[in-house]
Enzyme design. Structure first.
Site, short mmCIF file in Angstrom:
data_model
loop_
_atom_site.label_atom_id
_atom_site.label_comp_id
_atom_site.label_asym_id
_atom_site.label_seq_id
_atom_site.Cartn_x
_atom_site.Cartn_y
_atom_site.Cartn_z
CB CYS A 137 -0.96 -0.04 1.19
SG CYS A 137 -2.36 1.08 1.00
CD GLU A 169 -0.82 -5.57 5.65
OE1 GLU A 169 -0.69 -6.25 4.61
OE2 GLU A 169 -0.86 -4.33 5.65
CG HIS A 185 -3.62 -3.65 3.34
ND1 HIS A 185 -2.49 -3.02 3.80
CD2 HIS A 185 -4.39 -2.68 2.80
CE1 HIS A 185 -2.57 -1.72 3.55
NE2 HIS A 185 -3.71 -1.48 2.94
#
Lengths: 252, 766
Positions: free
Chosen positions: A109, A228, A226
């Protein structure tokens, strides 16, 4: 004294933890305005069993990490172009230096935006086609499964990973696009659940549905989505896990 | 750019206006209030002093119309650590953790300048929470706009949502929930209520109380400019036409600076340098200084030359009244200034020692070598006027005869247009098609997709019922606070109920919050409220206010669900038209094991669908009457608080015992809308029937309270347990792939239902 309601009878099995690793050292660079460092640290810790080091941008000593992570957020408020200020901060010279020597770098990002601004990766990231911030789940098709980042995914596999950005519209001109394609440097494309890369699966208007790319040597991965945020049980989706497992396995 | 005190020591030629009762009136002070100021000072106030009195005694800061009634709200429970009166309320959530939360309005600024108004509203409430030492972990917002056809509505929706997103996303705090409604009463006065929940250790909470004499007073954050002067006064007056002229009183937000301020404050709070701390919100430097002085029973002297200033030649009046954002005031342990300064330098923020605390309880201000203000603090705070505004006997709405609406209406259903069916074919499904697509019920993805609900990585349930950001849909948002525990949170209010019967409406808002928290399996612990009303000087508005408060108090008492913080926003009127009474409740609950938390989606085919809490009978003020008949009539459904509590406890026990696999409370739109949402969320239909002997319209669309729908593979145990507990429970039918089908006629494909539900807002905003 307030007592909590009765303790639950049943627990979920512990988060699945990979057995390899313990060895991979990761450093997450924290800029003023970075805000997904905790998410990234939780993901890396879950997969590697080791807490990554958080490095404040004013420090110049990176230590000796196997993986450098540029996490998401709004570095310096993103008041100039996203990632532009961070790209010129002192620690970035060190990051560029390490990257040149082959240390693996993951930019997610805002981190991807920094990699573009430092020219470690080609192209540009423009405002989303809708001109609005978008937070939603997207499907990503792995376009090259032969890299250290994507080896556990395999070419053609589809993972579900959220995006959360206002300026993630990847732009590459014809020349860059041809280069990316011929060198197998496209990491992920936005697609539907079946892996089709139609325009309705493209959340932000990115050229050729591109969601993430590699450098020439495939030692640097930059991506808008993302992973994560798709690794823990409560995320209700752990399809980002294989990406991190692949990295940890390769760098252990 | 840090720590340098302002250098303009040279006195500018300040020409302050003459202080007269007329000027005082312009600043919102009545003749009596002005005369009282003269008595307190034993002289005429200076212009700076007049400004300070006017903001401290504004409705916004003094709660002068509301204070005597707010005392009626229950604020105590064994788990409440801090009730109303501090920057935010605090509750014990076990394991030395505390949840700190509050809701606050930014209505007037958001109407005048939607992006900045909403953004600074979000910034302000987050500051209230992290001032207390908590890291913000979740934001919610409750929005009310005018009717969709009003020419300003689209522009306001667009600006407000972008403003909330711009600030919250940049701060890296997930926006996890909220509500959006439309009604003509908000045409000239929208409501933007923002809530923040923070997490802190119980032994590391910071308060605005506790300062002692002879300690340094420190200013940190952004520089002070001329923005937002008299914002608190603007928020305390009715709108006329042409309020756009007030645009300069709207502050400009800088979320990046606030993010730095958050990190710097939390870092400093890990040391023992801070004695007390107060953010600069409404009435900026004035209210924060007075708050610290009053709570510590001390005085404060400020050397205003030292305040970091963004503009040249500012006057003491401007500095004291500016509402520039992202600023904090703190009192430090003497000798520890260097610790704080080093941390704020690290984060590139302004830091300045701007004064000191004194034994003598006076507020003194010096600048340009002169004294500009010398006010005794106790009367500035304690003599703020308190009004027992007159109320009147409230004209409640008239009751309706529910039986008059027993026949399914030839409706305005979109299904007729598509299929060329005869109007006589109408079924409950046609009314469902209207309701599921109406502005208040339609999918709000266009809004919440602009909010990052996932940052911080702890979100379990996020907004919406289809295509949600974290996969599941539920009655409340859910955020993990440890590996096991999670907080559930939701915002609720039905303003039409409140207008028709303020007492029952106030009761209902709390009860619905209690239900939403219970429906995910969490125990409701406490609420914050945001009381939005019209002009309190009008007796019928005051009657609405008092009625809603008394209703809320009754619910909070009966449900052990105390109010721990809140905000009052009065004068929400434009050109004499008041908004609907809108007392928004922000509820918070706790579930010890998040993995047991329940979502609303149908899971498997052939699960039993159970209605718990009784059949629908009441149509007054229902969404059905509003959308299908275009009538806002009748009395709202009555809330039986004993049943509300009992049914909530039963639902939580079912969820904890893992007996159900989906749960949704019944609210706006009644039973059929509830089931439709569960079907859309699970992409799974159902076969349903009306219990014989019921008014089918009231059965499907009545909004009777204390009710839930659950699904379960095995219904016998639940039915038996409900019977034992004396709780009404019936099996309505079973889940089934493909479509929603009623035994008495009518069916709709889930895909079609989803399209109806998700089309309205994006089409409207296009």
């Amino acid at each position: 004294m307030f007592t909590l309601p009765e303790a639950p009878l049943k627990r979920l099995p512990c988060e699945r933890r990979s057995c390899y690793s313990k060895n991979m050292k990761a450093s997450i660079i924290v800029f003023p305005g970075t805000n997904r460092e905790k998410d990234m640290a939780m993901a890396l810790e879950r997969v590697s069993g080791r807490k990554p080091q958080l490095v404040w941008h004013k420090e110049t000593d990176l230590g000796a990490p196997d993986l450098i992570v540029l996490p998401g957020g709004f570095s310096y408020g993103d008041y100039l172009r996203c990632g532009a200020m961070a790209a010129h901060s002192p620690i970035m010279r060190e990051v560029i230096d390490r990257a040149a020597k082959g240390t693996r770098v993951l930019g997610v990002c805002n981190g991807f935006q920094m990699l573009i601004e430092t020219r470690l990766l080609p192209g540009a990231l423009l405002r989303n086609k809708t001109l609005k911030f978008i937070c939603r789940q997207t499907n990503l098709r792995c376009e090259n499964g032969e890299t250290e980042f994507t080896r556990k995914l395999g070419k053609g596999s589809v993972i579900r990973v959220p995006v959360a950005h206002g300026e993630g519209n990847y732009f590459a001109n014809g020349e860059i696009l041809r280069e990316l394609e011929s060198e197998q440097r496209i990491a992920f494309r936005y697609c539907d659940e079946r892996g089709e890369t139609g325009s309705s699966a493209n959340p932000n208007g990115s050229t050729a549905n591109i969601a993430g790319i590699f450098n020439k040597r495939k030692t640097i991965l930059g991506m808008m989505p993302h992973p994560e945020n798709a690794v823990l049980t409560h995320h209700d989706n752990d399809s980002g896990l294989k990406l991190f497992e692949g990295i940890v396995e390769a760098l252990a | 750019m840090t720590a340098a005190p302002a250098k303009n020591h040279e006195a500018p030629a300040i020409r302050e206006p003459d202080v007269t009762p007329e000027l005082a009136a312009e600043y919102g002070l009545s003749r009596e209030e002005y005369e009282h100021i003269v008595r307190i000072l034993s002289r005429e106030p200076s212009h700076t002093e007049l400004g300070i009195f006017s903001v401290m005694w504004s409705e916004h800061c003094s709660y002068k119309s509301s204070r005597i009634h707010l005392k009626k709200l229950p604020t105590q429970a064994p788990w409440v650590i801090q009730g109303p009166g501090e920057n935010a309320g605090v509750i014990d959530i076990g394991d030395n953790q505390a949840a700190i939360f509050k809701m606050e309005s930014h209505n007037h600024p958001s109407f005048i300048e939607p992006y900045q108004g909403a953004a600074t509203g979000v910034g302000g409430i987050m500051r209230d929470v992290f001032t207390m030492g908590a890291r913000p972990i979740a934001n919610l917002n409750a929005l009310r706009f005018g009717e969709p056809s009003h020419p300003k509505t689209r522009h306001l929706v667009s600006g407000v949502v972008a403003g909330i997103a711009g600030y919250g996303n940049c701060m890296g705090v997930p926006t996890v929930g909220g509500e959006t409604q439309f009604h003509p009463s908000y045409n000239g006065n929208i409501l933007v209520n923002a809530m923040t929940i923070g997490l802190a250790d119980q032994d590391a909470i910071y308060y605005s109380r506790g300062a002692k004499p002879d300690m340094p007073v420190v200013y940190v954050g952004s520089k002070t400019g001329r923005d937002g002067i008299h914002g608190a006064t603007m928020a305390s007056a009715e709108f006329g036409d042409g309020n756009e002229e007030n645009r300069p009183t709207v502050q400009v937000g800088d979320p990046f600076t606030e993010k730095l301020l958050l990190e710097a404050c939390l870092e400093l709070m890990e040391t023992d340098a801070i004695v007390c701390i107060q953010d600069m919100g409404a009435a900026g430097l004035t209210s924060s200084t007075v708050e610290i002085a009053d709570k510590g029973e001390i005085g404060v002297t400020l050397e205003l030359d030292k305040v970091p200033q963004r503009e040249r030649m500012m006057t003491p009046y401007e500095l004291m009244l500016s509402e520039s954002q992202e600023r904090m005031l703190m009192v430090l342990e003497p000798g520890k200034e260097h610790i704080a300064e080093a941390i704020f330098k690290k984060w590139d923020l302004d830091f300045a020692v701007i004064g000191y605390t004194t034994v003598e309880r006076r507020l003194k201000l010096t600048m340009y070598g002169k004294e500009w203000c010398d006010i005794p603090v106790p009367p500035l705070v304690n003599d703020a006027p308190v009004y027992d505004r007159p109320t009147c006997a409230y004209q409640k709405a008239e009751a309706i005869d529910d039986a008059a609406y027993a026949a399914l209406p030839p409706s305005n259903s979109p299904l007729f247009k598509e299929e060329g069916r005869k109007r006589s074919d109408a079924s409950a499904i046609d009314s469902l098609a209207v309701l599921i697509a109406c502005p208040d019920m339609a999918d709000k993805r266009w809004i919440w997709e602009q909010y990052d609900s996932l940052v911080m990585g702890e979100s379990v349930f996020t907004p919406g019922i289809t295509g949600t950001q974290n996969g599941k849909a539920a009655d409340a948002a859910l955020i993990r606070v440890s590996s096991d525990k999670a907080l559930a949170t939701a915002s609720d209010c039905n303003p039409r109920y409140c207008k028709a019967d303020p007492f029952e409406g106030g009761k209902q808002a709390v009860a619905e919050s209690y239900r939403n928290i219970s429906a995910v399996g969490a125990t409701p612990l406490a609420v914050t409220n945001n009381l939005n009303f019209g002009n309190p000087e009008k007796p019928h508005i005051m009657a609405q206010f008092v009625g809603c408060i008394e209703g809320m108090a009754a619910s909070c008492q009966a449900l052990d669900y105390p109010v721990i913080s809140g905000n009052v926003s009065l004068y929400n009127e434009t050109a004499g038209t008041a908004i609907l009474p809108t007392p928004v409740i922000g509820g918070v609950g706790l579930i010890p094991d998040w993995s047991k938390a329940m979502d609303i989606a149908f899971k498997n085919a052939d699960d039993a669908i159970l209605l718990i809490g009784g059949t629908g009978t009441h149509l007054g003020q229902s969404l059905f009457l509003k959308e299908v008949y275009g009538k806002e009539i009748g009395l709202p459904p009555r809330v039986d608080l004993d049943r509300e509590r009992k049914h909530g406890e039963f639902i939580r026990a079912l969820i904890d015992g893992m007996l159900v696999n989906a749960c949704h409370d019944i609210s706006d739109g009644g039973l059929l809308c509830t089931i439709a949402e569960m079907a859309i969320a699970g992409n799974m239909g159902a076969d349903l029937r009306v219990e014989p002997g019921n008014n089918p319209v009231a059965f499907w669309f009545g909004e009777d309270q204390a009710r839930y729908v659950v699904t379960a593979p095995m219904s016998d145990v639940i039915v038996a347990q409900a019977k034992e507990a004396n709780i009404p429970c019936t099996v309505l039918g079973h889940t089934k792939a493909g479509s929603l089908r009623l035994a008495d006629g009518g069916a709709i494909d889930i895909e079609k239902l989803r399209t109806l539900h998700t089309s309205w807002l994006p089409d409207f905003m296009r």
